[in-house]
Design an enzyme around this catalytic site. Structure first.
Site, PDB file in Angstrom:
ATOM      1  N   GLU A 116       1.706  -8.143  -2.054  1.00 17.71           N
ATOM      2  CA  GLU A 116       0.417  -8.414  -1.998  1.00 17.71           C
ATOM      3  C   GLU A 116       0.535 -10.566  -2.059  1.00 17.71           C
ATOM      4  O   GLU A 116      -0.128 -11.032  -1.218  1.00 17.71           O
ATOM      5  CB  GLU A 116      -0.042  -8.139  -2.611  1.00 17.71           C
ATOM      6  CG  GLU A 116      -0.403  -6.404  -1.805  1.00 17.71           C
ATOM      7  CD  GLU A 116      -0.003  -5.441  -2.219  1.00 17.71           C
ATOM      8  OE1 GLU A 116      -0.292  -3.807  -1.989  1.00 17.71           O
ATOM      9  OE2 GLU A 116       0.839  -5.886  -3.114  1.00 17.71           O
ATOM     10  N   GLU A 155       1.446   2.089  -3.932  1.00 18.20           N
ATOM     11  CA  GLU A 155      -0.080   2.595  -4.388  1.00 18.20           C
ATOM     12  C   GLU A 155       0.222   4.317  -3.791  1.00 18.20           C
ATOM     13  O   GLU A 155      -0.376   4.494  -4.750  1.00 18.20           O
ATOM     14  CB  GLU A 155      -0.750   1.457  -3.444  1.00 18.20           C
ATOM     15  CG  GLU A 155      -0.860   0.542  -4.397  1.00 18.20           C
ATOM     16  CD  GLU A 155      -1.590  -0.884  -3.694  1.00 18.20           C
ATOM     17  OE1 GLU A 155      -2.180  -1.092  -4.381  1.00 18.20           O
ATOM     18  OE2 GLU A 155      -2.224  -1.789  -2.206  1.00 18.20           O
ATOM     19  N   GLY A 214       0.469  -0.882  -0.071  1.00 22.12           N
ATOM     20  CA  GLY A 214       0.133  -0.184   0.024  1.00 22.12           C
ATOM     21  C   GLY A 214       0.386   0.985   0.189  1.00 22.12           C
ATOM     22  O   GLY A 214       0.718   2.504  -1.151  1.00 22.12           O
TER      23      GLY A 214
END
Length: 255
Positions: A129, A109, A106
């Site tokens: 992930e 991201e 994340g």
């Protein structure tokens, strides 16, 4: 202790994730604090650019796996703004990522959600992930293949390994590569170059570019034309030519 530090200097805000003991892993509490910081940035007409940084040895290690294991995902994934109140956030002002250390899962991201990226030679990027039976659904498998060749994005998504800053730069993911400890300073320098320009034009160009990516070239021209026309009649639209004729620096008002 504030989990998201919001500081301003002139027209630039710095938003720092401040959970270094947990590698800035995204907890519901950090996510909420980031949401408040970005709300403040969005509402402040006197601040034109933000820099997103991370305190400590890691920019952001992704979601707090302990919180996930406890089922506390709602606070981490905001229904409208996404991961960390940022990955899907609709905004008008530019945000620069200042990445001095690893940005993975994340955290990467969130970097992909920024408009520009400054990274040091100690930064690495990845979406691991898949190694935890998860999907990088907050930009990893959606934004990444729009930024780099699809087969490279596929490799990152299926293998889960990181890439170093030099490969990220060669792929176009990073704008500026710097020495360790200098990412924030270099991001500030980049922000100063942006705020030298009128903010309405910067925002219009940013949105026209992003909207144009989602359509045909012909429609993208129309989007750009409409964005330019929206500036007609503003004070800054008149100030630019006036300052040029008078041979002085422009005084942008943002209106």
């Amino acid at each position: 202790m504030s989990l998201a530090i919001y500081e301003t200097e002139g027209r630039v805000a710095v938003i720092t994730m401040n959970r270094p003991e947990s590698r800035n892993a995204m907890s519901p509490e950090l996510s909420a604090a980031l949401g408040e910081a970005f709300d403040q940035f969005d509402a402040d007409d006197g601040v034109w650019v933000a820099i997103l940084a991370g305190n400590g040895r890691v920019f952001c290690a992704g979601a707090d796996l302990k919180a996930l294991s406890e089922g506390r995902t709602a606070g981490i994934m905001h229904p409208e703004h996404g991961f960390g109140h940022f990955s899907r956030r609709r905004r008008t002002k530019p945000v620069i990522a200042a990445v001095d250390r690893p940005a993975v899962a994340g955290g990467f991201e969130m970097v992909l959600a920024c408009d520009l990226v400054v990274a040091s030679t100690e930064a690495v990027f990845g979406i691991p992930e898949v190694k935890r039976s998860l999907i990088a659904s907050e930009g990893g498998v959606s934004r990444l293949p729009r930024r780099i060749p699809v087969n490279i994005a596929m490799e990152m998504a299926l293998v889960g390994d990181t890439i170093d800053v030099h490969r990220a730069h060669s792929l176009g993911l990073v704008n500026v590569v710097c020495e360790p400890g200098q990412a924030l300073a270099e991001a500030r320098a980049l922000a100063e170059r942006i705020i030298a320009n009128p903010p309405l034009a910067v925002r219009g160009a940013r949105q026209a570019l992003l909207d144009g990516l989602e359509t045909t070239e012909a429609e993208a021209f129309k989007i750009a034309t409409r964005a330019g026309q929206a500036l007609f009649g503003t004070e800054d639209f008149k100030e630019g030519p006036r300052a040029f004729v008078e041979k002085r620096p422009p005084n942008w008002k943002g209106r």
